[in-house]
Design an enzyme around this catalytic site. Structure first.
Site, mmCIF file in Angstrom:
data_model
loop_
_atom_site.group_PDB
_atom_site.id
_atom_site.type_symbol
_atom_site.label_atom_id
_atom_site.label_comp_id
_atom_site.label_asym_id
_atom_site.label_seq_id
_atom_site.Cartn_x
_atom_site.Cartn_y
_atom_site.Cartn_z
ATOM 1 N N SER A 23 -16.937 61.413 -1.982
ATOM 2 C CA SER A 23 -16.944 60.203 -2.812
ATOM 3 C C SER A 23 -18.017 60.261 -3.886
ATOM 4 O O SER A 23 -18.253 59.284 -4.585
ATOM 5 C CB SER A 23 -17.165 58.971 -1.923
ATOM 6 O OG SER A 23 -18.384 59.077 -1.218
ATOM 7 N N THR A 155 1.355 22.003 -26.300
ATOM 8 C CA THR A 155 1.822 22.123 -24.915
ATOM 9 C C THR A 155 3.178 22.793 -25.017
ATOM 10 O O THR A 155 3.915 22.554 -25.994
ATOM 11 C CB THR A 155 1.953 20.758 -24.199
ATOM 12 O OG1 THR A 155 2.980 20.007 -24.853
ATOM 13 C CG2 THR A 155 0.656 19.961 -24.227
ATOM 14 N N SER A 277 -1.722 50.496 -38.710
ATOM 15 C CA SER A 277 -0.542 51.168 -38.160
ATOM 16 C C SER A 277 -0.437 52.574 -38.755
ATOM 17 O O SER A 277 -0.911 52.826 -39.860
ATOM 18 C CB SER A 277 0.693 50.348 -38.521
ATOM 19 O OG SER A 277 1.840 51.170 -38.587
ATOM 20 N N LYS A 283 -0.058 46.628 -41.987
ATOM 21 C CA LYS A 283 -0.395 46.056 -40.692
ATOM 22 C C LYS A 283 -1.894 45.913 -40.445
ATOM 23 O O LYS A 283 -2.687 46.757 -40.834
ATOM 24 C CB LYS A 283 0.196 46.903 -39.556
ATOM 25 C CG LYS A 283 1.693 46.807 -39.419
ATOM 26 C CD LYS A 283 2.216 45.418 -39.072
ATOM 27 C CE LYS A 283 1.976 45.054 -37.628
ATOM 28 N NZ LYS A 283 2.771 45.849 -36.706
ATOM 29 N N ASN A 285 -3.601 44.882 -36.887
ATOM 30 C CA ASN A 285 -3.246 44.513 -35.514
ATOM 31 C C ASN A 285 -4.470 44.092 -34.700
ATOM 32 O O ASN A 285 -5.546 44.655 -34.859
ATOM 33 C CB ASN A 285 -2.561 45.689 -34.814
ATOM 34 C CG ASN A 285 -1.235 46.053 -35.462
ATOM 35 O OD1 ASN A 285 -0.536 45.181 -35.997
ATOM 36 N ND2 ASN A 285 -0.902 47.326 -35.448
ATOM 37 N N GLU A 290 -5.362 42.655 -27.566
ATOM 38 C CA GLU A 290 -4.221 43.106 -26.757
ATOM 39 C C GLU A 290 -4.682 43.987 -25.593
ATOM 40 O O GLU A 290 -4.155 43.903 -24.479
ATOM 41 C CB GLU A 290 -3.229 43.882 -27.633
ATOM 42 C CG GLU A 290 -2.505 42.991 -28.620
ATOM 43 C CD GLU A 290 -1.721 43.790 -29.652
ATOM 44 O OE1 GLU A 290 -1.160 44.832 -29.303
ATOM 45 O OE2 GLU A 290 -1.691 43.361 -30.822
ATOM 46 N N GLN A 322 -14.566 53.383 2.092
ATOM 47 C CA GLN A 322 -15.097 54.153 0.966
ATOM 48 C C GLN A 322 -14.348 53.811 -0.331
ATOM 49 O O GLN A 322 -14.878 53.974 -1.421
ATOM 50 C CB GLN A 322 -14.974 55.650 1.273
ATOM 51 C CG GLN A 322 -15.496 56.575 0.187
ATOM 52 C CD GLN A 322 -15.677 57.988 0.702
ATOM 53 O OE1 GLN A 322 -16.605 58.268 1.436
ATOM 54 N NE2 GLN A 322 -14.781 58.879 0.323
HETATM 55 N N1 ARG Z 1 -19.287 57.672 1.499
HETATM 56 C C1 ARG Z 1 -19.183 56.732 2.553
HETATM 57 C C2 ARG Z 1 -18.656 55.399 2.016
HETATM 58 O O1 ARG Z 1 -18.703 55.217 0.833
HETATM 59 C C3 ARG Z 1 -20.514 56.481 3.181
HETATM 60 C C4 ARG Z 1 -20.457 56.014 4.591
HETATM 61 C C5 ARG Z 1 -19.977 57.089 5.462
HETATM 62 N N2 ARG Z 1 -20.060 56.733 6.826
HETATM 63 C C6 ARG Z 1 -19.360 57.408 7.764
HETATM 64 N N3 ARG Z 1 -19.508 56.989 8.974
HETATM 65 N N4 ARG Z 1 -18.589 58.395 7.478
HETATM 66 O O2 ARG Z 1 -18.167 54.576 2.713
#
Ligand code: ARG
Length: 457
Positions: A23, A155, A277, A283, A285, A290, A322
């Protein structure tokens, strides 16, 4: 890289599983909060006699050097690391040796990540609130310039009654003030420390959770360690507050798209906030508006994704959690970008008063006032309303406005009509007579402006 937890395993994690599990690409941005949390934890461990003072000094010097090196770019966050917590701990141990291995005493990544998230979101919430304030300042500034600028209020997107443009703008100010309040409410509830909950059950060490909580600026600590590590309500609350900000921005964006069209012509956005455009030379825009409207969908999606991640999760920590960061960070960046572009776009927009006034002249938006005129002469409102409906139908047939009918023509509908009716149905009078609290009359509009300015002080 050898995993910290490799002791129990017979072979290495498969490369694709390792990538899937990692992560760091998302949580790497919490390095500062992670290090702050570890600094507090190490100081607590030493204070409670769980590690020595010397070890605590080594750890905190090491952590400070890691922080400084990440900030200066000397140390790059390793994309191959499992997550930011493992990365910081590994670098620390590389730098200071065995003392680094003591940092994780009486702690788990489960309470660590929950702490990091709360710290990170507390800081970022402040940024969002300050961006809201910038937008509010731009809105109130435009409101002050358009206090007497008459425009149709709508409205069903049908011209309804005359208002001043400031009144419409200030409606958005009220929404954004509530939005800021919602974020602050969420932060107030969120500001308790999960640190010391450990994996889920607390710890056998004699720790001091209040110490780390105070050091990290929390108001206290979570009272149940299982809740401490498994609660992500604060993510849902913030995601919901962000989604609602996007709703408000998107409604505003939609109006800007309409107002800048040739059909309306109420507003011109600055060249710096519009695009052309590739084929149509004429144009201009409203792309920024948007895009804001378009990005609202992902903010809703993130909220739904987070709720769905949590639904059915057994207590306490599960790796599903996570995913929280992807949802929350994406919404956070989206909301910051949208607020950031909106404030200068509003500050620099030009209001086309004449076009607004011209639009207000067509569509019989003073018809309610004509009915009120008869009502004030003693007619029941429903009867007056019906008479005016007939008058409007006659005007449409004759291609005339209410102002263009002669008094004789009026009298044919009701003998109570007198010369003073014309004064009563002039657009300026229609607006000025709406003196009810919170209405579009001057006093109320000025009160609203003062309210927003007072809020911004
Ligand atoms: N990268 C993990 C998260 O964001 C950290 C916690 C991990 N804990 C575990 N018991 N594997 O949730």
């Amino acid at each position: 890289m050898e995993k910290m937890w490799s002791g129990r395993f017979g072979k290495e994690l498969a490369k694709d599983a390792d990538d899937f599990n990692s992560s760091i690409a998302v949580d790497g941005k919490m390095y500062k909060q992670d290090i702050k949390g570890s600094l507090a934890h190490a100081a607590m461990l030493a204070g409670c006699g769980i590690i020595s003072k010397e070890e605590a000094v080594l750890i905190s010097d090491g952590l400070e050097s890691i922080l400084a090196d990440i900030e200066s770019g000397v140390l790059e966050i390793d994309p191959a690391a499992e997550d930011i917590h493992m990365f910081v701990e590994a670098v620390l141990t590389e730098r200071i040796g065995d003392a680094g291995k003591k940092l994780h005493t009486a702690r788990s990544r489960n309470d660590q990540v929950a702490t990091d998230m709360r710290l990170y979101l507390r800081d970022e919430s402040e940024t969002v609130v300050s961006l809201i304030r910038k937008l509010l300042a731009a809105i109130v500034d435009q409101a002050k310039k358009t206090k007497t600028c008459i425009v149709p209020g709508y409205t069903h997107l049908q011209r309804a009654q005359p208002i001043v443009f400031a009144h419409q703008l200030l409606a958005y100010a009220m929404m954004f003030i509530r939005d800021a309040g919602r974020i602050q409410d969420a932060v107030r509830r969120m500001n308790v420390s999960p640190l010391g909950s450990c994996a889920l059950a607390g710890t056998t060490y004699d720790t001091d959770r209040m110490y780390t909580a105070k050091k990290l600026g929390f108001d206290g600590y979570t009272l149940n360690s299982i809740d401490g590590v498994s609660d992500r309500d604060f993510c849902v609350e913030l995601l919901s507050a962000f989604a609602l900000i996007m709703t408000h921005l998107s409604r505003f964006a939609e109006e800007l798209v309409l107002w800048t069209s040739w059909e309306f012509g109420f507003v011109e956005l600055d060249d710096a906030y519009t695009t052309g455009s590739s084929i149509m030379p004429q144009k201009k825009n409203s792309d920024m508006a948007e895009l804001v409207r378009g990005k609202t969908g992902r903010a809703y999606g993130n909220l739904m994704a987070m709720l769905t991640v949590l639904k059915g999760l057994p207590l306490a920590y599960n790796k599903d959690m996570q995913e929280d960061k992807e949802c929350v960070f994406d919404s956070l960046e989206t909301v910051k970008a949208c607020l950031g572009i909106f404030a200068p776009m509003i500050a620099t927009m030009k209001v086309k008063k004449d076009n607004m006034y011209r639009a207000a002249g067509k569509g019989f938006i003073n018809a309610t006032d004509l009915a009120d005129y008869l009502t004030k002469k003693g007619k029941p409102f429903r009867s007056a309303y019906k008479t005016v409906g007939n008058i409007v139908a006659a005007c449409i047939a004759a291609d005339k406005t209410l102002e263009e009918l002669t008094l004789d023509e009026y009298k044919a509908f009701d003998p109570d009509f007198e010369e003073d009716l014309y004064g009563e149905i002039s657009l300026a009078a229609c607006v000025q007579k709406r003196t009810s609290a919170g209405g579009t009359g001057m006093k109320s509009v000025e009160m609203q402006i003062r309210f927003v300015e007072e809020y911004l002080k």
